[in-house]
Design a protein around this motif. Structure first.
Motif, PDB file in Angstrom:
ATOM      1  N   HIS A 163       0.873  -1.170   0.000  1.00  0.00           N
ATOM      2  CA  HIS A 163       0.000   0.000   0.000  1.00  0.00           C
ATOM      3  C   HIS A 163       0.910   1.219   0.000  1.00  0.00           C
ATOM      4  O   HIS A 163       1.668   1.425   0.951  1.00  0.00           O
ATOM      5  N   ILE A 164       0.854   1.980  -1.091  1.00  0.00           N
ATOM      6  CA  ILE A 164       1.746   3.119  -1.252  1.00  0.00           C
ATOM      7  C   ILE A 164       0.952   4.354  -1.662  1.00  0.00           C
ATOM      8  O   ILE A 164      -0.208   4.247  -2.071  1.00  0.00           O
ATOM      9  N   HIS A 165       1.579   5.486  -1.571  1.00  0.00           N
ATOM     10  CA  HIS A 165       0.954   6.749  -1.952  1.00  0.00           C
ATOM     11  C   HIS A 165       0.643   6.732  -3.446  1.00  0.00           C
ATOM     12  O   HIS A 165       1.445   6.243  -4.248  1.00  0.00           O
ATOM     13  N   PRO A 166      -0.508   7.249  -3.867  1.00  0.00           N
ATOM     14  CA  PRO A 166      -0.875   7.212  -5.286  1.00  0.00           C
ATOM     15  C   PRO A 166       0.051   8.024  -6.193  1.00  0.00           C
ATOM     16  O   PRO A 166       0.077   7.797  -7.399  1.00  0.00           O
ATOM     17  N   ASP A 167       0.848   8.920  -5.630  1.00  0.00           N
ATOM     18  CA  ASP A 167       1.765   9.711  -6.451  1.00  0.00           C
ATOM     19  C   ASP A 167       3.046   8.957  -6.816  1.00  0.00           C
ATOM     20  O   ASP A 167       3.839   9.454  -7.612  1.00  0.00           O
ATOM     21  N   ARG A 168       3.246   7.791  -6.255  1.00  0.00           N
ATOM     22  CA  ARG A 168       4.455   7.017  -6.577  1.00  0.00           C
ATOM     23  C   ARG A 168       4.361   6.529  -8.020  1.00  0.00           C
ATOM     24  O   ARG A 168       3.361   5.940  -8.423  1.00  0.00           O
ATOM     25  N   ASP A 169       5.431   6.757  -8.796  1.00  0.00           N
ATOM     26  CA  ASP A 169       5.409   6.437 -10.220  1.00  0.00           C
ATOM     27  C   ASP A 169       5.857   5.005 -10.504  1.00  0.00           C
ATOM     28  O   ASP A 169       6.214   4.249  -9.599  1.00  0.00           O
ATOM     29  N   HIS A 170       5.838   4.648 -11.789  1.00  0.00           N
ATOM     30  CA  HIS A 170       6.197   3.289 -12.207  1.00  0.00           C
ATOM     31  C   HIS A 170       7.635   2.949 -11.838  1.00  0.00           C
ATOM     32  O   HIS A 170       7.924   1.821 -11.431  1.00  0.00           O
ATOM     33  N   ALA A 171       8.544   3.895 -11.971  1.00  0.00           N
ATOM     34  CA  ALA A 171       9.952   3.628 -11.636  1.00  0.00           C
ATOM     35  C   ALA A 171      10.089   3.254 -10.159  1.00  0.00           C
ATOM     36  O   ALA A 171      10.824   2.319  -9.817  1.00  0.00           O
ATOM     37  N   TYR A 172       9.371   3.956  -9.289  1.00  0.00           N
ATOM     38  CA  TYR A 172       9.389   3.647  -7.861  1.00  0.00           C
ATOM     39  C   TYR A 172       8.874   2.224  -7.628  1.00  0.00           C
ATOM     40  O   TYR A 172       9.492   1.430  -6.913  1.00  0.00           O
ATOM     41  N   ARG A 173       7.729   1.904  -8.235  1.00  0.00           N
ATOM     42  CA  ARG A 173       7.141   0.570  -8.055  1.00  0.00           C
ATOM     43  C   ARG A 173       8.073  -0.520  -8.589  1.00  0.00           C
ATOM     44  O   ARG A 173       8.233  -1.566  -7.954  1.00  0.00           O
ATOM     45  N   ASP A 174       8.683  -0.270  -9.732  1.00  0.00           N
ATOM     46  CA  ASP A 174       9.612  -1.229 -10.336  1.00  0.00           C
ATOM     47  C   ASP A 174      10.802  -1.480  -9.415  1.00  0.00           C
ATOM     48  O   ASP A 174      11.181  -2.631  -9.159  1.00  0.00           O
ATOM     49  N   GLU A 175      11.390  -0.406  -8.908  1.00  0.00           N
ATOM     50  CA  GLU A 175      12.541  -0.533  -8.010  1.00  0.00           C
ATOM     51  C   GLU A 175      12.158  -1.206  -6.700  1.00  0.00           C
ATOM     52  O   GLU A 175      12.917  -2.019  -6.171  1.00  0.00           O
ATOM     53  N   LEU A 176      10.979  -0.875  -6.170  1.00  0.00           N
ATOM     54  CA  LEU A 176      10.540  -1.486  -4.917  1.00  0.00           C
ATOM     55  C   LEU A 176      10.279  -2.980  -5.101  1.00  0.00           C
ATOM     56  O   LEU A 176      10.646  -3.784  -4.241  1.00  0.00           O
ATOM     57  N   ALA A 177       9.694  -3.375  -6.211  1.00  0.00           N
ATOM     58  CA  ALA A 177       9.462  -4.806  -6.468  1.00  0.00           C
ATOM     59  C   ALA A 177      10.788  -5.567  -6.503  1.00  0.00           C
ATOM     60  O   ALA A 177      10.907  -6.659  -5.930  1.00  0.00           O
ATOM     61  N   LEU A 178      11.791  -4.995  -7.140  1.00  0.00           N
ATOM     62  CA  LEU A 178      13.107  -5.639  -7.189  1.00  0.00           C
ATOM     63  C   LEU A 178      13.733  -5.682  -5.797  1.00  0.00           C
ATOM     64  O   LEU A 178      14.324  -6.695  -5.406  1.00  0.00           O
ATOM     65  N   GLU A 179      13.582  -4.609  -5.039  1.00  0.00           N
ATOM     66  CA  GLU A 179      14.121  -4.579  -3.678  1.00  0.00           C
ATOM     67  C   GLU A 179      13.459  -5.641  -2.805  1.00  0.00           C
ATOM     68  O   GLU A 179      14.119  -6.298  -1.994  1.00  0.00           O
ATOM     69  N   ILE A 180      12.164  -5.841  -2.981  1.00  0.00           N
ATOM     70  CA  ILE A 180      11.449  -6.872  -2.223  1.00  0.00           C
ATOM     71  C   ILE A 180      11.993  -8.250  -2.574  1.00  0.00           C
ATOM     72  O   ILE A 180      12.261  -9.069  -1.695  1.00  0.00           O
TER      73      ILE A 180
END
Length: 148
Positions: free
Chosen positions: A77-94
């Motif tokens: 659950h993240i802030h709606p302003d987070r962009d695709h690059a953020y989500r992509d990097e976070l998925a890899l970090e997970i």
């Protein structure tokens, strides 16, 4: 409050702690307050998680706790302003934090953009949120606690 909910095979307490600390540090480095990051872990019951019709949890699954996840289903659950690059990097970090082998393991990371006014938390003895959404706006800034 960004949250990460991990459902996986059983993990040791030290693995859960290491993962939670790594994800908290990553989110703090990307603008979230470390004290507001919530990471939770759930161990799936036997025969409770299937991919392609095949169980990733089996009847033989015992209470053996692994140092790494052989599979994981993660909801963020993240802030709606987070962009695709953020989500992509976070998925890899997970994936790296859980030490999921990307070549042959099962990992699904789903992002749920959540407006701050939809999150309620205890603050100074009262339940509060990021504030009501203002008509004509996507979100209300709200107090510091609800910001990304």
């Amino acid at each position: 409050m960004p949250t990460v909910e991990v459902t996986s095979n059983p993990l040791t307490p030290s693995t859960r702690l290491r993962t939670a600390m790594r994800l908290t540090r990553w989110m703090a480095a990307h603008g979230s307050k470390a004290a507001h990051v919530v990471v939770s872990f759930r161990t799936a019951e036997p025969m409770a998680y299937f991919a392609g019709g095949m169980p990733l949890t089996t009847y033989e699954q015992g209470n053996d706790q692994a140092q790494e996840a052989s599979w994981a289903h993660v909801v963020c659950h993240i802030h709606p302003d987070r962009d695709h690059a953020y989500r992509d990097e976070l998925a890899l970090e997970i994936a790296e934090a859980l030490k999921v082998d990307l070549a042959d393991a099962h990992l699904m990371v789903r992002f749920e953009p959540t407006r701050p006014d939809r999150v309620f938390y205890l603050h100074e003895g009262s339940i509060t949120s990021g504030g009501p959404a203002t008509a004509g706006r996507d979100r209300e800034e709200g107090p510091e606690y609800a910001r990304p």
